[in-house]
Design a protein around this motif. Structure first.
Motif, mmCIF file in Angstrom:
data_model
loop_
_atom_site.group_PDB
_atom_site.id
_atom_site.type_symbol
_atom_site.label_atom_id
_atom_site.label_comp_id
_atom_site.label_asym_id
_atom_site.label_seq_id
_atom_site.Cartn_x
_atom_site.Cartn_y
_atom_site.Cartn_z
ATOM 1 N N TYR A 79 0.832 -1.203 0.000
ATOM 2 C CA TYR A 79 0.000 0.000 0.000
ATOM 3 C C TYR A 79 0.870 1.257 0.000
ATOM 4 N N CYS B 249 -8.842 -5.303 -4.379
ATOM 5 C CA CYS B 249 -9.758 -4.454 -5.159
ATOM 6 C C CYS B 249 -9.797 -3.032 -4.588
ATOM 7 N N GLY B 250 -9.758 -2.930 -3.266
ATOM 8 C CA GLY B 250 -9.745 -1.610 -2.642
ATOM 9 C C GLY B 250 -8.481 -0.833 -2.987
ATOM 10 N N ILE B 251 -7.338 -1.512 -2.988
ATOM 11 C CA ILE B 251 -6.078 -0.854 -3.350
ATOM 12 C C ILE B 251 -6.120 -0.389 -4.802
ATOM 13 N N MET C 86 -8.765 0.374 -6.629
ATOM 14 C CA MET C 86 -9.669 1.527 -6.770
ATOM 15 C C MET C 86 -9.014 2.808 -6.270
ATOM 16 N N GLU C 87 -8.331 2.723 -5.141
ATOM 17 C CA GLU C 87 -7.716 3.926 -4.580
ATOM 18 C C GLU C 87 -6.579 4.426 -5.464
ATOM 19 N N ALA C 88 -5.774 3.483 -5.996
ATOM 20 C CA ALA C 88 -4.673 3.881 -6.882
ATOM 21 C C ALA C 88 -5.211 4.521 -8.161
ATOM 22 N N GLU C 89 -6.303 3.966 -8.696
ATOM 23 C CA GLU C 89 -6.902 4.552 -9.902
ATOM 24 C C GLU C 89 -7.428 5.958 -9.617
ATOM 25 N N ASP C 90 -8.009 6.149 -8.428
ATOM 26 C CA ASP C 90 -8.552 7.462 -8.071
ATOM 27 C C ASP C 90 -7.456 8.517 -7.939
ATOM 28 N N MET C 91 -6.233 8.093 -7.658
ATOM 29 C CA MET C 91 -5.133 9.050 -7.524
ATOM 30 C C MET C 91 -4.652 9.565 -8.879
#
Length: 476
Positions: free
Chosen positions: A145, A178-180, A182-187
């Motif tokens: 992460y 999946c959460g990681i 999504m968060e990386a894509e949002d950045m």
């Protein structure tokens, strides 16, 4: 409108003659257009065979010239070679070439150099377009992460290199992955082409340029023996190594990190993956370097960035030795000052030598606690730092500690993964064998090596028990 297609070996003088005549026709005839295709001499025969087979032509020499009718479609009309084109130009346009042999050779040489330069530029463009494929195992770990932003911000591989990150873990951690993702894509990192999660082991490491192994074993000595831990590490690497051999690129770089058995993981990957180049597998010791520098900086009341060349020897996540004999201080506030590149030997500045032996060296248990209990920021920074050095070189003259397969350097037995000082340069690393070590350090290295040799013997014994008919342990 007619388009004449001129193709040939880049260094062919007859292609050069036909090309210049075609340029003249294009400049003076409104409906005559030229398209040129050169091929490297080494690839010409194969390329010509493919074109002729596709169009059902018979032609064996360079150049080959044909006409394409833009408004009619269909395959082109073969004109032939240079003599056929000269005859065509004379018959239809009353123009002939007056180019001499010496001029033809000069132009042919220029064509070859231009072709090579264009190919080089195209390869550079492709390298920018095609992202680095990075696979991270046990990707639900906190270090992953913390690592993703460091890899994706451009400081590790360069501000023009795109990356694709693949997170690998078991089905149990699918939601975490999946959460990681999504968060990386949002950045919305500009250099992060894609990030994906994987739980099917068969698809692991496909086209991998880099594999970062983060798997750890849970230590509970009341329940398990060392042999059981080593068996667990072996079983993990027994799965990963053949898949890396099968699916990854031939020059794949493997980094072993984590909190436990970092050296052993690197050795087992080489053992179970004999075709993986040993020089492309390293274990990361930078966390220990950083923590030791910070501890020394607090003692000296200075910035930790000014502490350089601390060496970590031995088993990175086991019994190791922090060597200060080559350590230097930059920017240390004392009576003697100098330019930015001026340094003090660290041992000369730590006047409290008792502290070094009674607290720093013997306090490696507390240092170990700091390293092993970190939440992920420190080991993530360590992995990113080593990757940056591997791709772009380490600071000139600087020392970096990494675990590598030994070849007898510093009188350390061959065939174990042992942390030692290296420098990174031009995409490779080399052991800094020119460093002098004293007798005391040599004795310590001997003891550390003995422990790693015993660990290796236990591992090989476990392998034989798991594979009674043998396995290839060439690299180990």
């Amino acid at each position: 409108r007619v388009v004449a297609v001129f193709t040939g070996k880049a260094n062919c003088p007859y292609y050069a003659k036909a090309e210049l005549l075609a340029d003249y026709l294009q400049a003076n005839l409104p409906d005559f257009r030229v398209r040129k295709i050169t091929q490297h001499p080494d690839r010409w025969e194969q390329w010509l065979h493919g074109v002729c087979e596709m169009n059902e032509w018979e032609h064996r020499q360079s150049p080959i010239i044909w006409r394409e009718l833009l408004d009619r479609g269909g395959k082109g009309l073969l004109l032939g070679g240079v003599n056929d084109f000269l005859e065509y130009a004379q018959r239809y346009y009353g123009i002939t070439s007056m180019m001499f042999s010496e001029e033809m050779l000069d132009v042919a040489e220029e064509n070859l150099q231009a072709h090579i330069e264009i190919e080089k530029q195209e390869e550079e463009i492709k390298s920018l377009i095609k992202p680095l494929q990075i696979w991270i195992t046990s990707a639900s770990a906190p270090i992953c992460y913390q690592l993703i932003p460091l890899l994706a911000n451009g400081e590790v591989f360069g501000m023009t290199t795109e990356i694709s990150i693949h997170l690998l873990d078991t089905d149990q951690f699918k939601e975490v992955l999946c959460g990681i993702v999504m968060e990386a894509e949002d950045m919305a990192f500009p250099l992060l082409r894609s990030i994906s999660e994987h739980t099917k082991i068969d698809e692991a490491f496909i086209q991998a340029d880099i594999v970062i192994v983060l798997d750890d074993v849970l230590l509970n000595r009341e329940v398990q023996s060392l042999e059981n831990y080593i068996r667990e590490v072996s079983e993990i690497c027994q799965v990963y190594a053949p898949l890396i051999e099968k699916n990854a690129k031939s020059e794949v770089r493997v980094i072993s990190s984590g909190k436990t058995f970092v050296n052993l993981k690197a050795m087992m990957i080489m053992t179970y993956g004999p075709s993986i180049k040993p020089e492309n597998v390293i274990a990361v010791a930078t966390s220990w370097e950083s923590a030791a520098k910070a501890m020394l900086a607090r003692k000296l009341n200075m910035n930790a960035a000014g502490v350089k060349d601390v060496i970590v020897w031995g088993n990175i996540t086991g019994c190791n030795y922090i060597d200060l004999s080559h350590a230097k201080l930059y920017g240390y506030d004392c009576a003697i000052w100098g330019p930015a590149n001026f340094s003090h030997p660290l041992l000369n500045m730590v006047y409290d030598s008792e502290w070094i032996h009674s607290e720093f060296l013997s306090a490696q248990s507390s240092l170990s606690s700091r390293v092993s209990h970190c939440v992920g920021m420190l080991p993530a920074h360590a992995v990113a730092t080593v990757l940056r050095y591997w791709y772009h070189g380490s600071p000139p003259g600087g020392i970096v500690s990494v675990g590598i397969l030994t070849k007898g350097q510093f009188c350390i037995p061959e065939g174990i993964v042992f942390s030692m000082p290296v420098r990174f340069q031009n995409g490779n690393w080399e052991v800094m064998t020119e460093l002098e070590i004293n007798e005391t350090t040599q004795e310590v290295l001997g003891r550390l090596a003995d422990e790693l040799v015993q660990e290796k013997l236990i591992a090989l014994k476990e392998i034989k028990e798991m594979h009674p008919y043998g396995t290839d342990t060439t690299n180990s």
